[in-house]
Design a protein around this motif. Structure first.
Motif, mmCIF file in Angstrom:
data_model
loop_
_atom_site.group_PDB
_atom_site.id
_atom_site.type_symbol
_atom_site.label_atom_id
_atom_site.label_comp_id
_atom_site.label_asym_id
_atom_site.label_seq_id
_atom_site.Cartn_x
_atom_site.Cartn_y
_atom_site.Cartn_z
ATOM 1 N N GLU A 166 0.828 -1.204 0.000
ATOM 2 C CA GLU A 166 0.000 0.000 0.000
ATOM 3 C C GLU A 166 0.865 1.258 0.000
ATOM 4 O O GLU A 166 0.551 2.249 -0.680
ATOM 5 N N GLN A 167 1.952 1.233 0.741
ATOM 6 C CA GLN A 167 2.856 2.373 0.783
ATOM 7 C C GLN A 167 3.541 2.570 -0.560
ATOM 8 O O GLN A 167 3.745 3.708 -1.004
ATOM 9 N N VAL A 168 3.881 1.467 -1.220
ATOM 10 C CA VAL A 168 4.503 1.553 -2.546
ATOM 11 C C VAL A 168 3.547 2.202 -3.538
ATOM 12 O O VAL A 168 3.944 3.045 -4.347
ATOM 13 N N VAL A 169 2.274 1.802 -3.502
ATOM 14 C CA VAL A 169 1.266 2.404 -4.386
ATOM 15 C C VAL A 169 1.248 3.915 -4.199
ATOM 16 O O VAL A 169 1.281 4.685 -5.169
ATOM 17 N N LYS A 170 1.198 4.352 -2.948
ATOM 18 C CA LYS A 170 1.175 5.782 -2.621
ATOM 19 C C LYS A 170 2.432 6.490 -3.141
ATOM 20 O O LYS A 170 2.334 7.553 -3.770
ATOM 21 N N GLU A 171 3.588 5.901 -2.896
ATOM 22 C CA GLU A 171 4.850 6.534 -3.285
ATOM 23 C C GLU A 171 5.004 6.645 -4.802
ATOM 24 O O GLU A 171 5.470 7.671 -5.310
ATOM 25 N N VAL A 172 4.610 5.600 -5.522
ATOM 26 C CA VAL A 172 4.744 5.626 -6.980
ATOM 27 C C VAL A 172 3.842 6.702 -7.576
ATOM 28 O O VAL A 172 4.243 7.439 -8.485
ATOM 29 N N ILE A 173 2.623 6.813 -7.072
ATOM 30 C CA ILE A 173 1.694 7.834 -7.579
ATOM 31 C C ILE A 173 2.234 9.236 -7.307
ATOM 32 O O ILE A 173 2.258 10.099 -8.196
ATOM 33 N N GLU A 174 2.660 9.479 -6.077
ATOM 34 C CA GLU A 174 3.158 10.810 -5.721
ATOM 35 C C GLU A 174 4.406 11.170 -6.516
ATOM 36 O O GLU A 174 4.556 12.301 -6.987
ATOM 37 N N LYS A 175 5.310 10.217 -6.679
ATOM 38 C CA LYS A 175 6.531 10.467 -7.444
ATOM 39 C C LYS A 175 6.221 10.744 -8.905
ATOM 40 O O LYS A 175 6.794 11.649 -9.527
ATOM 41 N N HIS A 176 5.291 9.969 -9.473
ATOM 42 C CA HIS A 176 4.939 10.125 -10.881
ATOM 43 C C HIS A 176 4.437 11.536 -11.170
ATOM 44 O O HIS A 176 4.850 12.163 -12.153
ATOM 45 N N PHE A 177 3.574 12.040 -10.316
ATOM 46 C CA PHE A 177 2.993 13.356 -10.586
ATOM 47 C C PHE A 177 3.887 14.503 -10.119
ATOM 48 O O PHE A 177 3.731 15.631 -10.595
ATOM 49 N N SER A 178 4.802 14.234 -9.213
ATOM 50 C CA SER A 178 5.756 15.280 -8.853
ATOM 51 C C SER A 178 6.773 15.483 -9.975
ATOM 52 O O SER A 178 7.267 16.596 -10.194
ATOM 53 N N GLU A 179 7.065 14.406 -10.698
ATOM 54 C CA GLU A 179 7.999 14.494 -11.826
ATOM 55 C C GLU A 179 7.306 14.928 -13.111
ATOM 56 O O GLU A 179 7.967 15.236 -14.102
ATOM 57 N N ASN A 180 5.990 14.934 -13.085
ATOM 58 C CA ASN A 180 5.207 15.351 -14.260
ATOM 59 C C ASN A 180 4.185 16.399 -13.819
ATOM 60 O O ASN A 180 2.983 16.216 -13.953
ATOM 61 N N SER A 181 4.699 17.484 -13.252
ATOM 62 C CA SER A 181 3.834 18.513 -12.659
ATOM 63 C C SER A 181 2.864 19.133 -13.659
ATOM 64 O O SER A 181 1.794 19.619 -13.286
ATOM 65 N N LYS A 182 3.213 19.100 -14.940
ATOM 66 C CA LYS A 182 2.326 19.670 -15.949
ATOM 67 C C LYS A 182 1.027 18.882 -16.065
ATOM 68 O O LYS A 182 0.027 19.386 -16.580
#
Length: 217
Positions: A166-182
């Motif tokens: 569950e923590q991995v799911v959260k981290e991957v989502i947050e990282k994905h959108f932090s690196e793709n802020s547009k």
């Protein structure tokens, strides 16, 4: 070539002797053939809906055990697919592969594919909580994990408790959108849009094997 040639010569010299046997074996093979049903289903079609058969993980299955790397890969693939949809007019689809089930009067008992579906269940559950914070009920992909203690014969139950995944799911989502802020509109991750994409554009091929069991669990 030598092996093939030898096989052809042997076959021609024994045709008269084995022809009848081949015929009998052929008929027996036909009787032993097992037919199965294969159907393409969008994830939205699998979600627990009133009046439809439930999907359960039977009690004899091993517990959910995907590693961090496996969870990361699936979640990232789904997010990348969502990004692709935004620039491709939503015309393509994403396959999660084949899921093998046994169908009974009460449910679809999942025999193969449960690790992928459990990860997807965790992913959808996380999305749902983010865009439906005030809702108590949720629509579940797998209605019960019968290998959990106390749920061996039940058709409704909780998700397995796996904090790491569950923590991995959260981290991957947050990282994905932090690196793709547009891709983030108004500083908000498009939770509902991702959920809709998975439900309507991601699919599995469900294969049902006629194993003859009458009850789940």
């Amino acid at each position: 070539m030598r092996g093939i040639g030898m096989l052809m010569i042997r076959k021609s010299s024994e045709t008269m002797k084995t022809g009848a046997l081949v015929s009998v074996v052929g008929e027996q093979d036909k009787k032993n053939q097992v037919s199965f049903d294969a159907k393409k289903l969008m994830i939205g079609d699998l979600l627990n809906k009133s009046g439809e058969r439930l999907y359960v993980i039977p009690s004899f299955q091993r517990p959910y055990c995907w590693s961090k790397e496996q969870v990361e890969q699936l979640v990232q693939d789904l997010l990348d697919f969502y990004d692709l949809q935004q620039g491709n007019d939503g015309v393509c689809e994403y396959s999660l592969g084949t899921v093998v089930c046994e169908q009974t009067d009460s449910c679809f008992s999942i025999l193969d594919g449960q690790q992928r579906l459990t990860t997807l269940d965790l992913f959808l559950n996380y999305l749902y909580k983010e865009f439906n914070k005030d809702q108590e009920e949720e629509v579940r992909l797998i209605s019960c994990y019968q290998y959990l203690l106390g749920y061996e014969e039940k058709f409704q139950g909780p998700l397995p408790c796996h904090k790491m995944q569950e923590q991995v799911v959260k981290e991957v989502i947050e990282k994905h959108f932090s690196e793709n802020s547009k891709k983030v509109v108004g500083n908000k991750i498009p939770w509902k849009e991702i959920d809709a994409c998975v439900r309507n554009k991601v699919y599995i091929t469900r294969v049902i094997l006629p194993l003859g069991r009458k009850k789940c669990g």
